[in-house]
Design a protein around this motif. Structure first.
Motif, PDB file in Angstrom:
ATOM      1  N   ARG B   2       0.849  -1.191   0.000  1.00 20.27           N
ATOM      2  CA  ARG B   2       0.000   0.000   0.000  1.00 20.27           C
ATOM      3  C   ARG B   2       0.889   1.248   0.000  1.00 20.27           C
ATOM      4  O   ARG B   2       2.004   1.220   0.515  1.00 20.27           O
ATOM      5  N   PHE B   3       0.351   2.311  -0.534  1.00 22.35           N
ATOM      6  CA  PHE B   3       1.095   3.565  -0.620  1.00 22.35           C
ATOM      7  C   PHE B   3       0.210   4.711  -0.140  1.00 22.35           C
ATOM      8  O   PHE B   3      -1.017   4.650  -0.259  1.00 22.35           O
ATOM      9  N   ARG B   4       0.865   5.736   0.382  1.00 20.88           N
ATOM     10  CA  ARG B   4       0.147   6.975   0.683  1.00 20.88           C
ATOM     11  C   ARG B   4       1.102   8.146   0.401  1.00 20.88           C
ATOM     12  O   ARG B   4       2.326   7.965   0.443  1.00 20.88           O
ATOM     13  N   PRO B   5       0.567   9.320   0.125  1.00 21.36           N
ATOM     14  CA  PRO B   5       1.459  10.464  -0.129  1.00 21.36           C
ATOM     15  C   PRO B   5       2.302  10.786   1.108  1.00 21.36           C
ATOM     16  O   PRO B   5       1.814  10.700   2.240  1.00 21.36           O
ATOM     17  N   SER B   6       3.550  11.104   0.885  1.00 20.25           N
ATOM     18  CA  SER B   6       4.421  11.470   1.991  1.00 20.25           C
ATOM     19  C   SER B   6       3.938  12.763   2.639  1.00 20.25           C
ATOM     20  O   SER B   6       3.406  13.647   1.958  1.00 20.25           O
ATOM     21  N   ARG B   7       4.134  12.862   3.946  1.00 19.86           N
ATOM     22  CA  ARG B   7       3.772  14.106   4.639  1.00 19.86           C
ATOM     23  C   ARG B   7       4.851  15.167   4.455  1.00 19.86           C
ATOM     24  O   ARG B   7       4.681  16.305   4.880  1.00 19.86           O
ATOM     25  N   ASP B   8       5.963  14.775   3.860  1.00 18.41           N
ATOM     26  CA  ASP B   8       7.095  15.692   3.728  1.00 18.41           C
ATOM     27  C   ASP B   8       7.172  16.331   2.352  1.00 18.41           C
ATOM     28  O   ASP B   8       8.212  16.842   1.970  1.00 18.41           O
ATOM     29  N   ILE B   9       6.074  16.257   1.609  1.00 17.18           N
ATOM     30  CA  ILE B   9       6.116  16.863   0.274  1.00 17.18           C
ATOM     31  C   ILE B   9       5.176  18.060   0.192  1.00 17.18           C
ATOM     32  O   ILE B   9       4.210  18.166   0.943  1.00 17.18           O
ATOM     33  N   ARG B  10       5.523  18.934  -0.728  1.00 15.77           N
ATOM     34  CA  ARG B  10       4.632  20.051  -1.045  1.00 15.77           C
ATOM     35  C   ARG B  10       4.452  20.048  -2.563  1.00 15.77           C
ATOM     36  O   ARG B  10       5.441  20.059  -3.310  1.00 15.77           O
ATOM     37  N   VAL B  11       3.222  20.023  -2.996  1.00 18.26           N
ATOM     38  CA  VAL B  11       2.926  19.935  -4.430  1.00 18.26           C
ATOM     39  C   VAL B  11       2.477  21.310  -4.922  1.00 18.26           C
ATOM     40  O   VAL B  11       1.607  21.937  -4.322  1.00 18.26           O
ATOM     41  N   GLU B  12       3.117  21.773  -5.974  1.00 15.36           N
ATOM     42  CA  GLU B  12       2.774  23.086  -6.542  1.00 15.36           C
ATOM     43  C   GLU B  12       2.634  22.969  -8.052  1.00 15.36           C
ATOM     44  O   GLU B  12       3.388  22.242  -8.698  1.00 15.36           O
ATOM     45  N   ARG B  13       1.665  23.681  -8.599  1.00 12.09           N
ATOM     46  CA  ARG B  13       1.536  23.765 -10.046  1.00 12.09           C
ATOM     47  C   ARG B  13       2.288  25.004 -10.513  1.00 12.09           C
ATOM     48  O   ARG B  13       2.185  26.066  -9.913  1.00 12.09           O
ATOM     49  N   LEU B  14       3.069  24.849 -11.561  1.00 13.19           N
ATOM     50  CA  LEU B  14       3.774  25.982 -12.150  1.00 13.19           C
ATOM     51  C   LEU B  14       3.557  25.897 -13.655  1.00 13.19           C
ATOM     52  O   LEU B  14       4.069  24.979 -14.294  1.00 13.19           O
ATOM     53  N   ALA B  15       2.804  26.840 -14.175  1.00 12.90           N
ATOM     54  CA  ALA B  15       2.371  26.771 -15.583  1.00 12.90           C
ATOM     55  C   ALA B  15       1.725  25.403 -15.802  1.00 12.90           C
ATOM     56  O   ALA B  15       0.823  25.035 -15.073  1.00 12.90           O
ATOM     57  N   ASP B  16       2.212  24.633 -16.759  1.00 10.54           N
ATOM     58  CA  ASP B  16       1.584  23.328 -16.984  1.00 10.54           C
ATOM     59  C   ASP B  16       2.395  22.202 -16.356  1.00 10.54           C
ATOM     60  O   ASP B  16       2.221  21.040 -16.703  1.00 10.54           O
ATOM     61  N   MET B  17       3.278  22.554 -15.434  1.00  8.21           N
ATOM     62  CA  MET B  17       4.074  21.530 -14.770  1.00  8.21           C
ATOM     63  C   MET B  17       3.580  21.325 -13.334  1.00  8.21           C
ATOM     64  O   MET B  17       3.065  22.245 -12.708  1.00  8.21           O
ATOM     65  N   HIS B  40      -2.188  11.900  -7.601  1.00 11.70           N
ATOM     66  CA  HIS B  40      -3.483  12.410  -7.156  1.00 11.70           C
ATOM     67  C   HIS B  40      -4.494  11.294  -6.897  1.00 11.70           C
ATOM     68  O   HIS B  40      -5.481  11.501  -6.185  1.00 11.70           O
ATOM     69  N   ALA B  41      -4.230  10.134  -7.474  1.00  8.81           N
ATOM     70  CA  ALA B  41      -5.162   9.009  -7.277  1.00  8.81           C
ATOM     71  C   ALA B  41      -4.867   8.242  -5.988  1.00  8.81           C
ATOM     72  O   ALA B  41      -5.618   7.338  -5.627  1.00  8.81           O
ATOM     73  N   VAL B  42      -3.772   8.604  -5.323  1.00  3.59           N
ATOM     74  CA  VAL B  42      -3.429   7.911  -4.073  1.00  3.59           C
ATOM     75  C   VAL B  42      -4.013   8.697  -2.900  1.00  3.59           C
ATOM     76  O   VAL B  42      -3.624   9.843  -2.675  1.00  3.59           O
ATOM     77  N   PRO B  43      -4.939   8.120  -2.161  1.00  2.00           N
ATOM     78  CA  PRO B  43      -5.551   8.864  -1.051  1.00  2.00           C
ATOM     79  C   PRO B  43      -4.606   8.978   0.145  1.00  2.00           C
ATOM     80  O   PRO B  43      -3.675   8.190   0.289  1.00  2.00           O
ATOM     81  N   MET B  44      -4.860   9.981   0.987  1.00  2.00           N
ATOM     82  CA  MET B  44      -4.013  10.190   2.170  1.00  2.00           C
ATOM     83  C   MET B  44      -4.035   8.970   3.090  1.00  2.00           C
ATOM     84  O   MET B  44      -3.070   8.692   3.789  1.00  2.00           O
ATOM     85  N   GLY B  45      -5.157   8.268   3.072  1.00  2.00           N
ATOM     86  CA  GLY B  45      -5.262   7.077   3.930  1.00  2.00           C
ATOM     87  C   GLY B  45      -4.543   5.866   3.386  1.00  2.00           C
ATOM     88  O   GLY B  45      -4.428   4.852   4.079  1.00  2.00           O
ATOM     89  N   GLY B  46      -4.071   5.957   2.155  1.00  2.00           N
ATOM     90  CA  GLY B  46      -3.325   4.863   1.556  1.00  2.00           C
ATOM     91  C   GLY B  46      -4.186   3.984   0.672  1.00  2.00           C
ATOM     92  O   GLY B  46      -5.402   3.896   0.864  1.00  2.00           O
ATOM     93  N   ALA B  47      -3.545   3.379  -0.298  1.00  2.00           N
ATOM     94  CA  ALA B  47      -4.244   2.464  -1.211  1.00  2.00           C
ATOM     95  C   ALA B  47      -3.213   1.545  -1.842  1.00  2.00           C
ATOM     96  O   ALA B  47      -2.030   1.900  -1.943  1.00  2.00           O
ATOM     97  N   ASP B  48      -3.684   0.360  -2.258  1.00  2.00           N
ATOM     98  CA  ASP B  48      -2.762  -0.534  -2.960  1.00  2.00           C
ATOM     99  C   ASP B  48      -2.856  -0.286  -4.467  1.00  2.00           C
ATOM    100  O   ASP B  48      -3.682   0.516  -4.929  1.00  2.00           O
ATOM    101  N   GLY B  49      -2.004  -0.968  -5.209  1.00  2.00           N
ATOM    102  CA  GLY B  49      -1.929  -0.758  -6.650  1.00  2.00           C
ATOM    103  C   GLY B  49      -3.271  -0.909  -7.355  1.00  2.00           C
ATOM    104  O   GLY B  49      -3.700  -0.003  -8.081  1.00  2.00           O
ATOM    105  N   PRO B  50      -3.966  -2.032  -7.151  1.00  2.00           N
ATOM    106  CA  PRO B  50      -5.244  -2.214  -7.839  1.00  2.00           C
ATOM    107  C   PRO B  50      -6.265  -1.120  -7.517  1.00  2.00           C
ATOM    108  O   PRO B  50      -7.026  -0.693  -8.391  1.00  2.00           O
TER     109      PRO B  50
END
Lengths: 181, 91
Positions: B2-17, B40-50
């Motif tokens: 299972r995976f979840r987004p790291s709490r140590d990241i900050r996601v920013e949009r810059l133009a189309d990146m 974006h498809a990985v929820p904070m609570g975690g999810a497996d590949g399928p």
């Protein structure tokens, strides 16, 4: 007339279904997955920035060329005193005992050996890497003293104590872990 | 796995990146559109590949350039994001 009404209603329902389908269709986008051999993420390392600007290494070193070189040009400031467990020690806590060695008392009232930090006040990334990979401390640093330094560096790396040089230490993680294993 | 987004990241949009700053490593990652969609498809609570594949399937028609197919490709991308610290492996 009844047949006509039924046909009209059926046509309306069909139109609604088509419209709903159309809405669903318009929400869907195509996600193209690239070849696995091509990374989906490009990474900008802070060390690359150092290579360009020569900053961020805390020592005012001149700019160096190449990310690989700059990675080891980073610097880790060290405390003046460090106990054998790798915790920084305030000078006021240090006691010199009759055996000539320096100690501090920890929170459990146990005496712990205290070592000085490196004479320069810091290690460069290259110094740390060389010492860890050769299993010998930097010149002028004793084996046990360096062991305490490594404990401190590891604690900073894993944020068990607050200290400077985290970015530098992250690049040395594998060396630190291998040395302590 | 299972995976979840790291709490140590900050996601920013810059133009189309989409840029991801990782606080601990000091690194900035530029995400491809597919990596962005997967993150974006990985929820904070975690999810497996399928589960991530299922989430993506709701919003996207998935086309894979590789022969293993979309499921394996997405799983490989999840591993790639985890190796970079953008995702965390969780129980």
């Amino acid at each position: 007339m009844t047949d006509m009404n039924e046909r009209t209603n059926e046509n309306e329902r069909a139109a609604e279904r088509a419209s709903e389908d159309g809405k669903v269709e318009s929400r869907r986008r195509v996600l193209k997955l690239g070849a696995l051999a091509v990374p989906a993420v490009a990474t900008l390392s802070p060390n690359m920035a150092m290579a360009t600007y020569g900053g961020g290494n805390g020592g005012g070193s001149p700019p160096v060329g190449g990310a690989g070189v700059s990675l080891m040009a980073c610097t880790v400031p060290m405390p003046e005193f460090i106990d054998e467990k790798g915790f920084p020690v305030d000078r006021r806590e240090v006691v010199r005992k009759s055996n000539g060695r320096y100690y501090r008392k920890n929170e459990k009232d146990k005496w712990l050996l205290v070592y000085s930090g490196p004479a320069e006040g810091s290690y460069s990334g290259q110094q740390i890497k060389d010492a860890l990979t050769s299993w010998s401390p930097p010149p002028g640093v004793g084996q046990q003293e360096f062991q305490a330094h490594v404990e401190y560096l590891t604690k900073v790396r894993y944020q068990q104590v607050n200290g400077a040089g985290l970015t530098c230490l992250i690049s040395l993680t594998s060396n630190l872990d291998a040395y302590r294993a | 796995m299972r995976f979840r987004p790291s709490r140590d990241i900050r996601v920013e949009r810059l133009a189309d990146m989409t840029l991801v700053f990782h606080r601990l490593s000091g690194e900035t990652h530029i995400l491809s559109p597919e990596a962005e969609a997967i993150l974006h498809a990985v929820p904070m609570g975690g999810a497996d590949g399928p589960a991530v594949v299922e989430t993506l399937s709701v919003d996207f028609d998935i086309v894979s350039a590789d022969s293993p197919g979309p499921d394996e490709t997405i799983l490989a991308r999840l591993q790639e994001l985890a190796d970079l610290g953008i995702l965390q492996r969780c129980p």
